[in-house]
Motif scaffolding. Structure first.
Motif, PDB file in Angstrom:
ATOM      1  N   ILE A 128       0.835  -1.196   0.000  1.00 18.37           N
ATOM      2  CA  ILE A 128       0.000   0.000   0.000  1.00 18.37           C
ATOM      3  C   ILE A 128       0.871   1.248   0.000  1.00 18.37           C
ATOM      4  CG2 ILE A 128      -1.764   1.298   1.253  1.00 18.37           C
ATOM      5  CD1 ILE A 128      -2.696  -1.390   0.035  1.00 18.37           C
ATOM      6  N   THR A 129       0.600   2.140  -0.956  1.00 22.54           N
ATOM      7  CA  THR A 129       1.309   3.412  -1.057  1.00 22.54           C
ATOM      8  C   THR A 129       0.284   4.540  -0.998  1.00 22.54           C
ATOM      9  OG1 THR A 129       3.096   2.475  -2.373  1.00 22.54           O
ATOM     10  CG2 THR A 129       2.787   4.844  -2.518  1.00 22.54           C
ATOM     11  N   SER A 130       0.565   5.555  -0.179  1.00 20.44           N
ATOM     12  CA  SER A 130      -0.354   6.687  -0.075  1.00 20.44           C
ATOM     13  C   SER A 130       0.420   7.911   0.389  1.00 20.44           C
ATOM     14  CB  SER A 130      -1.520   6.345   0.873  1.00 20.44           C
ATOM     15  OG  SER A 130      -2.568   7.283   0.729  1.00 20.44           O
ATOM     16  N   GLY A 131      -0.317   8.984   0.749  1.00 25.77           N
ATOM     17  CA  GLY A 131       0.321  10.266   0.997  1.00 25.77           C
ATOM     18  C   GLY A 131       0.321  10.757   2.423  1.00 25.77           C
ATOM     19  N   LEU A 132      -0.084   9.921   3.399  1.00 29.97           N
ATOM     20  CA  LEU A 132      -0.074  10.236   4.827  1.00 29.97           C
ATOM     21  C   LEU A 132      -1.018  11.381   5.197  1.00 29.97           C
ATOM     22  CD1 LEU A 132       1.551   8.959   7.238  1.00 29.97           C
ATOM     23  CD2 LEU A 132       2.935  11.018   7.229  1.00 29.97           C
ATOM     24  N   ALA A 133      -1.884  11.812   4.287  1.00 33.45           N
ATOM     25  CA  ALA A 133      -2.812  12.897   4.600  1.00 33.45           C
ATOM     26  C   ALA A 133      -3.875  12.413   5.575  1.00 33.45           C
ATOM     27  CB  ALA A 133      -3.472  13.400   3.317  1.00 33.45           C
ATOM     28  N   ILE A 162       7.337  15.351  10.037  1.00 34.71           N
ATOM     29  CA  ILE A 162       6.219  14.531   9.568  1.00 34.71           C
ATOM     30  C   ILE A 162       5.003  15.432   9.436  1.00 34.71           C
ATOM     31  CG2 ILE A 162       4.636  12.643  10.138  1.00 34.71           C
ATOM     32  CD1 ILE A 162       6.959  11.239  11.523  1.00 34.71           C
ATOM     33  N   TYR A 163       4.434  15.444   8.243  1.00 33.49           N
ATOM     34  CA  TYR A 163       3.281  16.295   7.970  1.00 33.49           C
ATOM     35  C   TYR A 163       2.137  15.441   7.445  1.00 33.49           C
ATOM     36  CZ  TYR A 163       0.405  20.040   6.095  1.00 33.49           C
ATOM     37  OH  TYR A 163      -0.641  20.893   5.834  1.00 33.49           O
ATOM     38  N   PRO A 164       0.905  15.645   7.954  1.00 32.19           N
ATOM     39  CA  PRO A 164       0.513  16.610   8.975  1.00 32.19           C
ATOM     40  C   PRO A 164       0.921  16.160  10.383  1.00 32.19           C
ATOM     41  CG  PRO A 164      -1.374  15.293   8.366  1.00 32.19           C
ATOM     42  CD  PRO A 164      -0.257  14.877   7.445  1.00 32.19           C
ATOM     43  N   ASN A 165       0.963  17.124  11.303  1.00 31.05           N
ATOM     44  CA  ASN A 165       1.401  16.824  12.660  1.00 31.05           C
ATOM     45  C   ASN A 165       0.496  15.815  13.348  1.00 31.05           C
ATOM     46  OD1 ASN A 165       3.199  17.402  14.976  1.00 31.05           O
ATOM     47  ND2 ASN A 165       1.318  18.184  15.893  1.00 31.05           N
ATOM     48  N   GLN A 166      -0.793  15.817  12.975  1.00 31.96           N
ATOM     49  CA  GLN A 166      -1.723  14.850  13.591  1.00 31.96           C
ATOM     50  C   GLN A 166      -1.345  13.412  13.282  1.00 31.96           C
ATOM     51  OE1 GLN A 166      -2.502  17.590  11.796  1.00 31.96           O
ATOM     52  NE2 GLN A 166      -4.632  18.225  12.116  1.00 31.96           N
ATOM     53  N   HIS A 167      -0.560  13.219  12.226  1.00 32.75           N
ATOM     54  CA  HIS A 167      -0.132  11.863  11.858  1.00 32.75           C
ATOM     55  C   HIS A 167       1.326  11.603  12.227  1.00 32.75           C
ATOM     56  CE1 HIS A 167      -3.486  10.751   8.770  1.00 32.75           C
ATOM     57  NE2 HIS A 167      -3.859  10.619  10.024  1.00 32.75           N
ATOM     58  N   ARG A 168       1.821  12.347  13.207  1.00 21.74           N
ATOM     59  CA  ARG A 168       3.210  12.139  13.627  1.00 21.74           C
ATOM     60  C   ARG A 168       3.436  10.708  14.103  1.00 21.74           C
ATOM     61  NH1 ARG A 168       5.066  12.394  18.635  1.00 21.74           N
ATOM     62  NH2 ARG A 168       3.183  13.486  19.313  1.00 21.74           N
ATOM     63  N   ARG A 169       2.551  10.222  14.956  1.00 17.02           N
ATOM     64  CA  ARG A 169       2.727   8.851  15.460  1.00 17.02           C
ATOM     65  C   ARG A 169       2.551   7.824  14.339  1.00 17.02           C
ATOM     66  NH1 ARG A 169       3.073   6.163  20.146  1.00 17.02           N
ATOM     67  NH2 ARG A 169       2.192   4.065  20.230  1.00 17.02           N
ATOM     68  N   LEU A 170       1.563   8.039  13.486  1.00 19.24           N
ATOM     69  CA  LEU A 170       1.362   7.129  12.360  1.00 19.24           C
ATOM     70  C   LEU A 170       2.588   7.145  11.453  1.00 19.24           C
ATOM     71  CD1 LEU A 170      -0.425   5.247  10.666  1.00 19.24           C
ATOM     72  CD2 LEU A 170      -1.416   7.287   9.600  1.00 19.24           C
ATOM     73  N   GLY A 171       3.152   8.332  11.219  1.00 22.12           N
ATOM     74  CA  GLY A 171       4.354   8.428  10.392  1.00 22.12           C
ATOM     75  C   GLY A 171       5.522   7.667  10.983  1.00 22.12           C
ATOM     76  N   GLU A 172       5.665   7.720  12.311  1.00 21.73           N
ATOM     77  CA  GLU A 172       6.731   6.972  12.968  1.00 21.73           C
ATOM     78  C   GLU A 172       6.539   5.467  12.797  1.00 21.73           C
ATOM     79  OE1 GLU A 172       6.405   8.507  16.880  1.00 21.73           O
ATOM     80  OE2 GLU A 172       7.553  10.339  16.448  1.00 21.73           O
ATOM     81  N   ARG A 173       5.285   5.032  12.808  1.00 19.93           N
ATOM     82  CA  ARG A 173       5.007   3.609  12.561  1.00 19.93           C
ATOM     83  C   ARG A 173       5.371   3.235  11.121  1.00 19.93           C
ATOM     84  NH1 ARG A 173      -0.892   2.086  13.535  1.00 19.93           N
ATOM     85  NH2 ARG A 173      -0.040  -0.033  13.500  1.00 19.93           N
ATOM     86  N   VAL A 174       5.055   4.132  10.176  1.00 20.99           N
ATOM     87  CA  VAL A 174       5.395   3.873   8.773  1.00 20.99           C
ATOM     88  C   VAL A 174       6.903   3.711   8.621  1.00 20.99           C
ATOM     89  CG1 VAL A 174       5.443   4.869   6.452  1.00 20.99           C
ATOM     90  CG2 VAL A 174       3.354   5.014   7.824  1.00 20.99           C
TER      91      VAL A 174
END
Length: 359
Positions: A128-133, A162-174
């Protein structure tokens, strides 16, 4: 230029006349000559050295055109990036991918579709590839990760943030269990103009694009058009005729996108030309445990039991604090503390009517 000089590092040995013959700008020629002369005062050389230092500081890998992990599919799109900045497992770039995109203001049903399709496509061997929005993108990443599979996030800023900031934790998991990439060096802020550029990379990496929900003027439709121009398949999930976030999908279907309501529709269209990666075992429908190379990392792993109880009581529709107190059995002061912590972790957000999960 890549047709005549496939290895761009060869430019560093060319003389001024040859460099100009290749159509390089004067500033670029001056920078190459400064590099040949080891002129540390040149501003371009200084900027490049600073980028390399920042990459080292933030553990960012440079995937250049000559790098063995540079994705073959991306080489053939218009205006392909000459370098990708990467955090995570850059070897994932060689995997067969499908982009999952959609509205930032997705409905609860749309978020559920994104999660379920992402999880099942992952089980069937597609990355799965997406844009973290916010919205569909985040739900797709989370769906893959929660099922125990890697995912790739393409962002429109430097990888030191990591942008957006609300997805900081999700980005760290990615980053921990997948890959985050950008064509922008560290220190680059998120700008509106970067996101159409980011979208061409999402579609360029992918065999096809799945649009879960999209309005008629959505950025997701721009990505879908880019995918068609790049020769990729486009899939769309239909929705209610009364829903504004379904109209973009309906418009795509009218224009020839494949209507899908199950993963098999996508796999049938893509055909059997793709193969599972080495060491990967697809999960059969009905299996309860994912068979991936990495164990699943859940969003709640770092939370205390009280915050876990509050998080699990939340849904994707806003719930009032009174309803949450009743569901969790917590007094109001403890509930508010837990909600504040979950907001700081980027897992929930306040909304008219109460609180809801983000992704």
């Amino acid at each position: 230029m890549l047709a005549t000089i496939p290895n761009l590092t060869d430019l560093l040995t060319r003389n001024p006349a040859t460099l100009k013959a290749h159509g390089l700008h004067g500033e670029t020629v001056a920078a190459i000559l400064a590099w040949q002369q080891q002129d540390e005062a040149n501003t371009v050389i200084q900027a490049v050295r600073q980028i390399l230092l920042n990459c080292e500081r933030h553990e960012i890998e440079l995937v250049s055109w000559q790098h063995p992990h540079y994705p073959e599919a991306l080489r053939h799109i218009h205006d392909a990036p000459l370098v990708l900045y990467a955090r995570g497992d850059s070897g994932l770039l060689s995997r067969e991918q499908i982009g999952v995109i959609g509205s930032r203001n997705a409905t609860p049903a749309g978020l559920d579709h994104a999660r379920r399709f992402a999880a099942e496509l992952s089980r069937r061997g597609l990355l799965i590839t997406s844009g973290l929005a916010l919205g569909v993108d985040g739900a797709a990443h989370a769906g893959a990760l929660d099922a125990g599979y890697a995912t790739i996030a393409v962002i429109g800023c430097g990888l030191d943030r990591i942008y957006p900031n609300q997805h900081r934790r999700l980005g760290e998991r990615v980053i921990g269990d997948g890959l985050m990439i950008s064509e922008y060096p560290p220190g680059t802020p998120a700008r509106a103009a970067h996101f159409p550029q980011r979208n061409r990379i999402i579609s360029g990496l992918s065999r096809g694009i799945l649009v879960v929900e999209a309005g008629l003027k959505s950025g997701s439709l721009i990505t879908a058009r880019m995918a068609l121009e790049q020769g990729r398949e486009v899939f769309a999930i239909p929705g209610s005729i009364h829903s504004p976030v379904a109209r973009g999908c309906h418009d795509l279907i009218k224009q020839g996108a494949r209507l899908v309501d199950q993963v098999d529709d996508i796999l049938e269209e893509l055909g059997a030309s793709w193969s599972l990666p080495a060491g990967f075992t697809a999960q059969e429908p009905g299996d309860t445990e994912p068979k991936a190379e990495r164990p699943a990392v859940r969003a709640t792993d770092a939370l205390d039991s009280r915050e876990i109880a509050v998080f699990e009581a939340l849904g994707y529709d806003p719930q009032s604090t009174d309803a949450l107190c009743s569901a969790t059995g917590l007094p109001a002061d403890q509930l508010v503390q837990s909600l504040l912590l979950l907001e700081l972790e980027g897992l929930v957000s306040s909304a008219p009517g109460g609180f809801q999960k983000i992704a």
